[in-house]
Design a protein around this motif. Sequence first.
Motif, PDB file in Angstrom:
ATOM      1  N   ALA A  11      14.491 -20.794   1.120  1.00  0.00           N
ATOM      2  CA  ALA A  11      13.526 -21.208   0.168  1.00  0.00           C
ATOM      3  C   ALA A  11      13.965 -22.741   0.858  1.00  0.00           C
ATOM      4  CB  ALA A  11      13.873 -21.510  -1.623  1.00  0.00           C
ATOM      5  N   GLN A  12      15.391 -23.719   1.240  1.00  0.00           N
ATOM      6  CA  GLN A  12      15.410 -24.975   1.182  1.00  0.00           C
ATOM      7  C   GLN A  12      14.187 -25.477   2.209  1.00  0.00           C
ATOM      8  OE1 GLN A  12      19.850 -24.550   1.522  1.00  0.00           O
ATOM      9  NE2 GLN A  12      19.846 -26.261  -0.540  1.00  0.00           N
ATOM     10  N   ALA A  13      14.728 -24.363   3.312  1.00  0.00           N
ATOM     11  CA  ALA A  13      14.076 -24.801   4.391  1.00  0.00           C
ATOM     12  C   ALA A  13      12.958 -24.490   4.949  1.00  0.00           C
ATOM     13  CB  ALA A  13      14.645 -23.264   5.702  1.00  0.00           C
ATOM     14  N   VAL A  14      11.729 -23.839   3.486  1.00  0.00           N
ATOM     15  CA  VAL A  14      10.818 -23.729   3.578  1.00  0.00           C
ATOM     16  C   VAL A  14      10.508 -24.647   2.993  1.00  0.00           C
ATOM     17  CG1 VAL A  14       8.934 -21.892   2.285  1.00  0.00           C
ATOM     18  CG2 VAL A  14      10.576 -20.913   3.641  1.00  0.00           C
ATOM     19  N   ASN A  15      11.065 -24.989   1.917  1.00  0.00           N
ATOM     20  CA  ASN A  15      10.626 -26.197   1.179  1.00  0.00           C
ATOM     21  C   ASN A  15      10.647 -27.997   2.355  1.00  0.00           C
ATOM     22  OD1 ASN A  15      10.201 -25.873  -1.347  1.00  0.00           O
ATOM     23  ND2 ASN A  15      11.685 -25.693  -1.841  1.00  0.00           N
ATOM     24  N   LYS A  16      11.625 -28.032   3.410  1.00  0.00           N
ATOM     25  CA  LYS A  16      11.852 -28.883   3.812  1.00  0.00           C
ATOM     26  C   LYS A  16      10.196 -28.942   4.838  1.00  0.00           C
ATOM     27  CE  LYS A  16      16.906 -29.502   4.300  1.00  0.00           C
ATOM     28  NZ  LYS A  16      17.217 -31.018   4.588  1.00  0.00           N
ATOM     29  N   VAL A  17      10.489 -28.182   5.251  1.00  0.00           N
ATOM     30  CA  VAL A  17       8.884 -27.996   5.965  1.00  0.00           C
ATOM     31  C   VAL A  17       7.934 -28.398   5.297  1.00  0.00           C
ATOM     32  CG1 VAL A  17       7.607 -26.155   7.418  1.00  0.00           C
ATOM     33  CG2 VAL A  17      10.109 -26.169   7.472  1.00  0.00           C
ATOM     34  N   MET A  18       7.522 -27.667   4.365  1.00  0.00           N
ATOM     35  CA  MET A  18       6.021 -28.271   3.027  1.00  0.00           C
ATOM     36  C   MET A  18       6.171 -29.567   3.679  1.00  0.00           C
ATOM     37  SD  MET A  18       4.692 -25.291   3.863  1.00  0.00           S
ATOM     38  CE  MET A  18       3.607 -25.524   2.843  1.00  0.00           C
ATOM     39  N   GLU A  19       6.740 -30.131   2.694  1.00  0.00           N
ATOM     40  CA  GLU A  19       6.750 -31.513   2.880  1.00  0.00           C
ATOM     41  C   GLU A  19       6.476 -32.069   3.705  1.00  0.00           C
ATOM     42  OE1 GLU A  19      10.904 -33.559   2.170  1.00  0.00           O
ATOM     43  OE2 GLU A  19      11.417 -31.825   0.922  1.00  0.00           O
ATOM     44  N   TYR A  20       6.090 -31.393   4.493  1.00  0.00           N
ATOM     45  CA  TYR A  20       6.078 -32.939   5.430  1.00  0.00           C
ATOM     46  C   TYR A  20       4.343 -31.768   5.933  1.00  0.00           C
ATOM     47  CZ  TYR A  20       9.982 -34.727   6.863  1.00  0.00           C
ATOM     48  OH  TYR A  20      10.572 -35.766   7.293  1.00  0.00           O
ATOM     49  N   LYS A  21       3.797 -30.758   5.644  1.00  0.00           N
ATOM     50  CA  LYS A  21       2.425 -30.444   5.594  1.00  0.00           C
ATOM     51  C   LYS A  21       1.798 -31.542   6.343  1.00  0.00           C
ATOM     52  CE  LYS A  21       1.070 -30.344   1.089  1.00  0.00           C
ATOM     53  NZ  LYS A  21       1.423 -29.136  -0.155  1.00  0.00           N
ATOM     54  N   LEU A  22       0.325 -30.969   6.991  1.00  0.00           N
ATOM     55  CA  LEU A  22      -0.181 -31.484   7.233  1.00  0.00           C
ATOM     56  C   LEU A  22      -1.756 -31.939   7.022  1.00  0.00           C
ATOM     57  CD1 LEU A  22       0.539 -30.887  11.136  1.00  0.00           C
ATOM     58  CD2 LEU A  22       1.252 -32.856  10.471  1.00  0.00           C
ATOM     59  N   ALA A  23      -3.096 -32.551   6.866  1.00  0.00           N
ATOM     60  CA  ALA A  23      -3.652 -32.527   6.720  1.00  0.00           C
ATOM     61  C   ALA A  23      -4.524 -31.525   7.678  1.00  0.00           C
ATOM     62  CB  ALA A  23      -4.386 -33.816   5.818  1.00  0.00           C
ATOM     63  N   GLY A  24      -5.941 -30.481   6.640  1.00  0.00           N
ATOM     64  CA  GLY A  24      -6.133 -29.944   7.588  1.00  0.00           C
ATOM     65  C   GLY A  24      -7.917 -31.131   7.491  1.00  0.00           C
ATOM     66  N   GLN A  25      -8.982 -30.454   8.766  1.00  0.00           N
ATOM     67  CA  GLN A  25     -10.385 -31.070   8.872  1.00  0.00           C
ATOM     68  C   GLN A  25     -11.455 -30.368   8.205  1.00  0.00           C
ATOM     69  OE1 GLN A  25      -8.985 -32.494  12.890  1.00  0.00           O
ATOM     70  NE2 GLN A  25      -8.633 -34.344  11.655  1.00  0.00           N
ATOM     71  N   VAL A  26     -12.390 -30.112   8.388  1.00  0.00           N
ATOM     72  CA  VAL A  26     -13.773 -29.994   8.729  1.00  0.00           C
ATOM     73  C   VAL A  26     -15.254 -30.037   9.537  1.00  0.00           C
ATOM     74  CG1 VAL A  26     -15.909 -29.670   6.657  1.00  0.00           C
ATOM     75  CG2 VAL A  26     -13.679 -30.447   5.540  1.00  0.00           C
ATOM     76  N   GLU A  27     -15.086 -28.939  10.038  1.00  0.00           N
ATOM     77  CA  GLU A  27     -16.323 -28.657  10.747  1.00  0.00           C
ATOM     78  C   GLU A  27     -17.222 -27.218   9.977  1.00  0.00           C
ATOM     79  OE1 GLU A  27     -14.971 -26.947  14.824  1.00  0.00           O
ATOM     80  OE2 GLU A  27     -13.791 -26.196  13.967  1.00  0.00           O
ATOM     81  N   TRP A  28     -18.423 -27.898  11.428  1.00  0.00           N
ATOM     82  CA  TRP A  28     -19.696 -26.618  10.647  1.00  0.00           C
ATOM     83  C   TRP A  28     -19.997 -25.748  11.331  1.00  0.00           C
ATOM     84  CZ3 TRP A  28     -22.150 -26.967   5.958  1.00  0.00           C
ATOM     85  CH2 TRP A  28     -22.336 -27.847   4.821  1.00  0.00           C
ATOM     86  N   VAL A  29     -19.816 -24.364  11.699  1.00  0.00           N
ATOM     87  CA  VAL A  29     -20.552 -23.772  12.703  1.00  0.00           C
ATOM     88  C   VAL A  29     -21.440 -22.919  12.286  1.00  0.00           C
ATOM     89  CG1 VAL A  29     -17.548 -23.822  13.530  1.00  0.00           C
ATOM     90  CG2 VAL A  29     -18.444 -22.375  11.776  1.00  0.00           C
ATOM     91  N   SER A  30     -22.189 -21.884  12.654  1.00  0.00           N
ATOM     92  CA  SER A  30     -23.193 -20.832  11.944  1.00  0.00           C
ATOM     93  C   SER A  30     -22.541 -19.895  11.476  1.00  0.00           C
ATOM     94  CB  SER A  30     -23.781 -20.158  14.237  1.00  0.00           C
ATOM     95  OG  SER A  30     -23.123 -18.839  14.314  1.00  0.00           O
ATOM     96  N   LEU A  31     -23.164 -19.306  11.199  1.00  0.00           N
ATOM     97  CA  LEU A  31     -22.845 -17.925   9.611  1.00  0.00           C
ATOM     98  C   LEU A  31     -22.112 -17.033  10.852  1.00  0.00           C
ATOM     99  CD1 LEU A  31     -23.142 -16.881   7.206  1.00  0.00           C
ATOM    100  CD2 LEU A  31     -24.899 -16.008   7.366  1.00  0.00           C
TER     101      LEU A  31
END
Length: 421
Positions: A11-31
């Motif tokens: 739990a502590q390890a997961v929490n430490k990692v999740m503190e640094y989570k990175l932001a996602g980005q958007v792209e458009w693709v065909s259906l």
Amino acid sequence: MVESRKPISIAQAVNKVMEYKLAGQVEWVSLEESQHRFLAQDITATHDVPHFNRSPYDGFALRSKDTIEASVHGPLKFEVVEELAAGMVSTVPVQQNQAVRIMTGAQMPAGCDAVIMLELTKELDIDGRKYISFKRSLKEGENVSFQGEDARLGDILVKKGAYINPGIIGLLATFGYAEVPVAVKPVIGLFATGSELLDANEPLQPGKIRNSNSPAISAQIRRAGGEVRYYGKLKDEFETTYTAISKALEEVDLLITTGGVSVGDFDLLPDVYQKLGADVLFNKVAMRPGSVTTVAVYQNKFLFGLSGNPSACYVGFELFARPIIRTMLFSEQPHLRKETAQLAKDVLKPNPFTRLLRTQLYYESSQLKVTPSGVDKSNITTSLAGANSLTVLPGGTRNFRSGDTVDILLLEDQQGSKCPW
Ligand SMILES: Nc1nc2c(c(=O)[nH]1)N[C@H]1C(S)=C(S)[C@@H](COP(=O)(O)OP(=O)(O)OC[C@H]3O[C@@H](n4cnc5c(N)ncnc54)[C@H](O)[C@@H]3O)O[C@H]1N2
Ligand code: MOO
Ligand SMILES: [Mg+2]
């Protein structure tokens, strides 16, 4: 003197990692290309569905109020004034005791509020004019598929972060999403370290083994929704390893290495982190397999130092790297889905550290059951093939028996969980 490492809980390890989570980005693709990707925006209904009242049957549209008198003993006769295939719209106003022959999916003619199925009518031809007779009355709205009964304009249909399955593809097409906003696949760099490693196409040599971690982790990265940038194998030589890792870090957000994180003479990753000046979040987790899993952060980039042992490497990825990838795919439930199941076999072992058994989950009647998918050792590859779940046996426990209820984490599931720890 060998460095002593202080284990922290999962739990502590997961929490430490999740503190640094990175932001996602958007792209458009065909259906078509959006299948197996993750939605980067909520999908809302761009119109009502259906967007007009329509017939759900092949039959005759009519005015229900004209049918009140119909009965077995007193059939009614209506003139058929028009025929409508799906896609057509009516042109003739329907008067009293008139009907329109209508096909499934066709828009209801103005003034009509019910449909009688073809099977309940008899068709007549009188002096070249078409008629039907029928023996039952219809209620207002009977056999009509109403505007908006499937979805209403503005309804949120699928949430951001959802995994795009065939049903969602159909929905996107329904609402005119020829292009779909999806999360950009995070690019994950990967090195396998170890001078003993051969590629899958090489014959075995004394003392050497084939590199199974890179292909397996690559598959796990893709299963999680990321894109793999495989940089190849590194021999256990400090300078080449350091140079290769520093260079790769310029190109990716997340860099995974396998092997070389323990305390052996040729376990070079701890020295690489030190020379880089990376912030080591932890280098020992109270779990088995994967206790040596190390995560470091350097200039807002992640370095995942997974164990070289195949089972440990597999588990380390699922627990710590997967949630980062899924967060970058906009998931609000980025961790493995947690459920409970009944253990189908005794597991008679002490668990000083939390044990993550590789297990096969199956259904028996209405009960979910798990059984170990092979030998429970960190260096074992065969138990991974049959594993669709990890069974969590908490640290400080021992001797689980067949029939005990245990926590499980699902490996092949898209729903995920907020935080199972
Ligand atoms: N004195 C100690 N020795 C070890 C400890 C410890 O705490 N003290 N921890 C043990 C544990 S637990 C694990 S797990 C391993 C972790 O070792 P490393 O992460 O340093 O990995 P390596 O030493 O490089 O390799 C371990 C093992 O895995 C094989 N391997 C490596 N890469 C691959 C690959 N790509 N494909 C398949 N197999 C691979 C490698 O040949 C070794 O057999 O350390 C224990 N030792
Ligand atoms: O990290 Mo080791 O995998 O605990 O066996
Ligand atoms: Mg080692």
